[in-house]
Design an enzyme around this catalytic site. Structure first.
Site: not given
Ligand code: FAD
Ligand code: SF4
Ligand code: SF4
Ligand code: SF4
Ligand code: SF4
Ligand code: FES
Lengths: 550, 306, 233
Positions: A325, A345
């Site tokens: 990740h 994000r």
């Protein structure tokens, strides 16, 4: 500032980040070109480092390329000495044995009941407590093509492209086709997804999606799913044994799987379970710390299901690829490796180097984004290094409130804010330091779209399987996978159970596998390992063995 | 200008007695007083409290006073007589017993200290103080002409004497005054200050039914059309328990039991559909219809105070 | 320790476990301190990230009479800390079929009548490692405000610390689950478009298209993939 958690040199860099914030607000970087993607993956993705891979020397998937850490626990003898197990005395005789008490396991049990298996004829055996699993940790969300502008076909294309066309088409089809069914079931069970006043579920983008189809329950999506499923498992009075991990599968003289041997973690005794169908739902392998990466996974994620399945003759698939990740916490030291959900994000936080500069589109697929971050740190030397030696880059979280208004972070990322706050970092005011973390086991046991493995009576569902996501899983497709294939396992086994007749039980396959290990002169410690070992050598050297079982 | 006052609804007012709550808010609006529900509140502490004669039972009421301060108010009002009683008694204890007050404050170290400086009101008291009987009468648009109403106080509005809302707890008149102000006729009974049996209703419904039989019977003998109360538990016992009471005394007539806020709302012109009468065991609408009180209220221009 | 920790020297603190004093680096969480001492945990450990509630811990601090509660994976050691774990919180969960319940005020009391014993002592709130207003959600449940009980308890990780401290012996976390399920099932409105989509799928609306994609070769898929238009965020 009183008690600044960040050391001076990091604070200096934060000041630069703050200075550039206003300008960056309006600038988003473009997607990488296909050529650049190839380049960054090949040069920076950990999967492409040849020295870190091995090909399996024996067993059903001989030749399969796997990470060294995986080879080490597959190419080794069992922790179980078959001679010491008395198969004439069976402790539990059931129709359905489910190994693993996470989301896939709970779904399998509940859907088996819906399809006619009696609750009392099921047994869920799990390593820790029911629900202590990766499922509980999932924050971001679950994909399902529900909205008018979306369709299962678009979802399929996103998943296949994201998976680099290595997905198993029938599995991916089932994944996307059944998705809305499962999300609806969850709604009916009373899970609290984020909804608008008219009942419409909120949906956002995840890395690699072309439609907003990530549905979520604040940043506790997996926990909300697991809490509700567990509540339902309790309601149905399904027998569970906790703290009793499976260590090997049992077969019969016809070569079918016929149950498992469990280990009682307290008494250290073995427990025998005979079952007409066995579903492996043991989840992933983060705690193997592939290539030394920190991990986002729970403590029991040690690849046991694949090890047991492999010894019983079920092939593995796509083990070459591992998901890192892009944004694991890199600071403070106490939470290194823990996930900073992609939604951060998604909501507008940018990834920046130590000079406060953006260097890529923040929502590339995970493998690409992770490689770009590794390149920025290692390759270009634009990263920071924490006092404990962990490299990292900034994730400019305060941008989110600047874009969406004050309070957005606190409201949407309560879990995340709390996680950092516990150790003095305020992600609402300061950016946080991130680095890729070992997140997901892309490969695993090969299954068909009804969850059957190559071995009779052995089924598998969830993260333990390989194929659905190709060589890269998109965010939100895993909670979906455990739902869709957990359900499929329940339905399939409910159908298969009445037709099963078991022969004489045996652990011969273990004896044979052990012999193969001798033949190849393996010297690795026995497996499955059940738990990672975080004790220091100075302690190990002094241990008096007290475990007389093995 | 609308006056704002902190309002403590009480648990029952959120479930069983929700129309007591709704009508209370409506009624106060007519007098330009806004009941502002506390942002956070807990049970007043009466319900099935763990401890009886113990300081712990004061934690709950005291905490609600603290919440009142947190919300920036100095006064707190409630409609449920039981809540009123509990809050008020706790407040008196805190005002008068410094040692106990400091012990309670020490236990609740996570909260701001509380010194007993919130004034606790029962809504009836507040109405009389801020609006007064004449003021109420002025706003009536649907006078309850011809309606015979038996006031029922129960115990928690009047006892112990430190908390009483009536100057004369032995022979209170507040409810009768209100009834007259609404244009109805008050029918006082000797049972109006007797206990209804309270929580015994859970353990021994027949004992409560016996009291209901006496209380309702005595109102019936005086030809009351309905009873008016200010406590959800009294309402429950006198309304629902008529079923069991009728097993004791088959001749007991059905008499509806309403909250004073419902009755006021009716007289003040709130639509009868909003009053929650459909939730009563004995439906008040037939007798109200008989007395021709369900017609469209006439519209009177509302004068704004000050 | 997880693999990234390189050797940096942190000052040591003393913690007391089972009446025995141990020295551990001050930067560790309680959980990592145990491992530093050479223990291989198989109880009181789960997600290691404050999500699962497996690592409930009680402790006292030097010179302080208070009993503190926390998660071993998310609490740093302190000098003089006396520590013990509560790996499981016993509870009698009530059984129900969500389909046959009603989201009415009384439902909460019917299943968990003991919530009426709550004395508003707020001990549960003080005990909660997730900073949940536990007392407030119990109180909301008591007065039948299911929506408030559900939203206030949403972050609950079911560690059971509140329940072990409650003088009224309430199992708050189970009350919370019931409230949330009632809220999700009956109070939040149904997602209409989803019902529609499920019907379309069951009628096979997308089968042909999916079939076609399955038969498309890698090159064809790559082309389609590159041509996707990403919906605006
Ligand atoms: C931090 C984090 C965040 C994530 N976020 C998302 C997200 O936002 N969206 C998404 O789709 N996916 C997400 N994922 C991925 C997803 O949560 C997991 O892939 C998925 O939940 C796996 O479910 P599972 O049932 O297969 O395995 P798990 O949920 O891990 O359950 C496996 C169970 O098996 C037990 N077990 C293991 N070995 C044995 C044994 N030998 N015997 C008996 N029992 C055993 C384990 O203790 C555990 O209870 C996330 C994962 C993590 C770690
Ligand atoms: S009177 Fe009863 S119901 Fe009303 S608040 Fe007090 S205790 Fe709760
Ligand atoms: S219920 Fe009975 S005891 Fe309680 S206040 Fe009303 S009258 Fe008094
Ligand atoms: S600890 Fe128990 S009694 Fe105290 S406030 Fe919480 S729920 Fe109520
Ligand atoms: S509410 Fe109780 S069980 Fe839930 S997290 Fe807080 S202390 Fe733990
Ligand atoms: S281990 Fe899961 S909360 Fe601590």
């Amino acid at each position: 500032m009183v008690n600044d958690p960040y050391p001076d040199y990091m604070r200096e860099s934060i000041k630069i980040v703050e200075k550039t914030r206003e300008k960056r607000l309006k600038v988003t970087m473009d997607h990488c070109s296909p050529d650049e993607i190839d380049d960054v993956l090949n040069n920076y993705h950990p999967d492409f480092i040849k020295a870190q891979k091995a090909s399996l020397r024996f067993g059903v998937s001989k030749g399969e390329v796997v990470p060294l850490e995986v080879a080490k626990i597959i190419e080794t003898k069992s922790v179980l000495d078959p001679k010491k197990v008395d198969l004439n005395k069976i402790d539990f005789v059931v129709d359905l044995l489910i190994i693993g008490g996470g989301g896939a396991g709970a779904n399998a049990a509940l859907w088996a009941i819906k399809n006619g298996v009696k609750a009392e004829n099921i047994l869920i055996a799990t390593k820790l407590r029911m629900g202590d699993s990766n499922t509980t940790m999932a924050q971001g969300g679950i994909q399902a093509a529900v909205r008018e502008v979306d369709s299962p076909a678009i979802h399929y294309l996103d998943a296949i492209g994201g998976g680099h066309y290595e997905n198993d088409p029938p599995l991916t089809r089932r994944l996307v086709r059944d998705a809305p069914l499962l999300l609806q079931w969850y709604e009916k069970l009373g899970m609290m997804f984020d909804k608008f006043d008219d009942g419409t579920m909120d949906a956002i983008h995840g890395g690699g999606t072309s439609r907003k189809r990530m549905h979520f329950a604040k940043d506790f999506t997996g926990a909300e799913i697991m809490k509700t499923l567990r509540d339902e498992v309790f309601n149905k009075e399904i027998p569970i044994i906790e703290f009793s991990p499976a260590v090997e599968l049992i077969k019969d003289d016809k070569g079918q799987v016929a149950g498992a041997v469990l280990l009682n973690l307290d008494s250290k005794e073995y427990i025998t379970v005979k079952a007409k169908a066995t579903v492996v739902t043991t989840g992933g392998f983060g705690r193997l710390h592939i290539q030394g990466f920190p991990t986002s996974n729970h403590y029991g994620a040690t690849f046991d299901g694949c090890v047991m399945g492999y010894r019983a003759g079920a092939p593995l698939k796509l083990m070459k690829s591992v998901q890192y990740h892009p944004t694991g916490a890199a600071f403070p030291e106490q939470i290194v490796g823990l996930l900073v959900t992609e939604k951060v994000r998604g909501k507008g936080a940018q990834v920046l180097n130590k000079n406060g500069e953006q260097f890529c589109f923040p929502l590339e697929t995970r493998d690409v984004e992770a490689s770009l971050i590794i390149r920025e740190c290692g390759g270009r030397n634009n990263g920071l290094v924490t006092p404990s030696g962990q490299p990292g880059l900034w994730l400019d979280s305060p941008l989110i409130d600047q874009i969406h208004g004050e309070g957005t972070i606190a409201k949407n990322f309560a879990a995340m804010v709390r996680q950092f706050e516990r150790f003095g970092v305020n992600m609402i005011e300061d950016p946080i330091l991130i680095y890729p973390t070992l997140h997901y086991q892309n490969g695993g046991l090969a299954i068909d779209e009804n969850t059957a493995t190559a071995v009779k009576n052995l089924y598998a569902a969830g993260e333990v399987c390989g194929g659905t996501h190709g060589s890269n899983r998109l965010m939100g497709n895993s909670l979906l996978e455990i739902s869709v294939f957990g359900r499929a396992a329940g339905i399939t086994t409910a159908k298969s159970i009445p037709k099963v007749s078991l022969g004489k039980l045996t652990l011969d396959h273990i004896t044979k596998y052990n012999a193969l290990c001798d033949e190849h002169k393996v010297k690795n410690p026995p497996s499955p390992i059940l738990f990672p070992d975080y004790s220091r050598q100075e302690h190990k050297d002094r241990i008096i063995p007290t475990n007389f079982l093995v | 200008m609308t006056e704002k006052i902190a309002y403590y609804p009480g648990c029952t007012a959120k479930s069983y007695a929700k129309y007591m709550d709704l009508t209370a808010r409506e009624v106060m609006k007519k007098f330009d007083i806004e009941l502002v529900e506390l942002t956070r509140w807990t049970c007043c502490g009466t319900f099935f409290g763990l401890a009886e004669d113990n300081l712990t039972s004061q934690l709950a009421p005291m905490r609600n006073m603290i919440r009142t301060r947190e919300d920036g108010f100095t006064d707190l009002t409630t409609t449920c007589s039981m809540c009123y009683n509990t809050l008020k008694r706790a407040n008196i204890l805190i005002q008068n017993d410094e040692e106990k007050a400091s012990r309670l404050n020490a236990f609740m170290y996570e909260e701001e200290d509380y010194e007993g400086d919130v004034r606790v009101w029962h809504l009836l008291e507040l109405l009389l103080e801020k609006v007064d009987i004449a003021g109420i009468a002025k706003k009536i648009v649907n006078p309850l002409k011809g309606l015979k109403v038996a006031p029922y106080y129960g115990c928690t509005l009047l006892r112990p004497k430190e908390v009483t809302i009536d100057k004369n707890p032995e022979k209170p008149t507040i409810l009768s005054d209100l009834i007259f102000a609404l244009g109805a006729e008050a029918v006082e009974t000797p049972y109006m200050t007797e206990c209804c049996g309270s929580y015994l209703t859970v353990k021994d419904k027949h004992l409560v039914a016996d009291r209901t039989n006496r209380i309702i019977g005595s109102a019936a003998r005086r030809e009351a059309d309905l009873l008016v109360v200010s406590c959800p538990l009294c309402q429950f016992n006198l309304d629902r328990r008529q079923k069991e009471a009728r097993e004791l005394n088959s001749a007991l007539p059905e008499i509806p039991v309403v909250y004073f806020t419902q009755l006021m709302a009716l007289a003040l012109g709130v639509d009868v559909k909003e009053l929650g009468f459909h939730e009563h065991y004995v439906d008040p609408t037939p007798v109200l219809r008989k007395r021709k009180l369900l017609g469209t209220p006439m519209k009177v221009p509302v004068k704004v105070k000050k | 320790m997880d693999k990234t920790t390189t050797e940096v020297t942190y000052e040591k603190v003393k913690i007391i476990v089972a009446n025995t004093e141990f020295e551990v680096p001050s930067n560790l969480t309680i959980m990592k301190a145990f491992e530093y001492l050479g223990w291989r945990l198989d109880r009181g450990v789960g997600c290691r990230g404050g999500f699962c509630g497996a690592c409930s811990t009680i402790y006292r601090l030097k010179g302080d009479h208070k009993l503190y509660t926390g998660l071993a994976c998310a609490t740093k050691v302190e000098d003089g800390m006396i520590v013990a774990q509560i790996p499981i919180s016993p509870a009698n969960k009530k059984l129900y079929d969500i389909e046959s319940l009603k989201a009415v005020p009384n439902t909460m009391l019917e299943f968990y009548p003991e919530i009426a014993r709550c004395i508003s002592c707020n001990t549960c709130t003080k005990a909660c490692p997730m900073d949940i207003e536990v007392m407030d959600y119990v109180q909301a449940a008591l007065r039948g405000d299911i929506a408030l009980a559900a939203t206030l308890s949403f972050d609950c990780i079911m560690c059971g610390l509140c329940a072990t401290r409650c003088p009224a012996e309430i199992t708050q976390f189970n009350v919370g689950v019931l409230a949330r399920r009632l809220y999700g099932r009956y109070i939040q409105p149904e997602y209409k478009q989803m019902t529609k989509r499920v019907k379309e799928i069951e009628k096979g609306k997308y089968d042909a298209e999916l079939e076609k994609l399955m038969k498309t070769d890698k090159k064809g898929l790559a082309k389609l993939y590159a041509e996707r238009v990403r919906e605006k965020a």
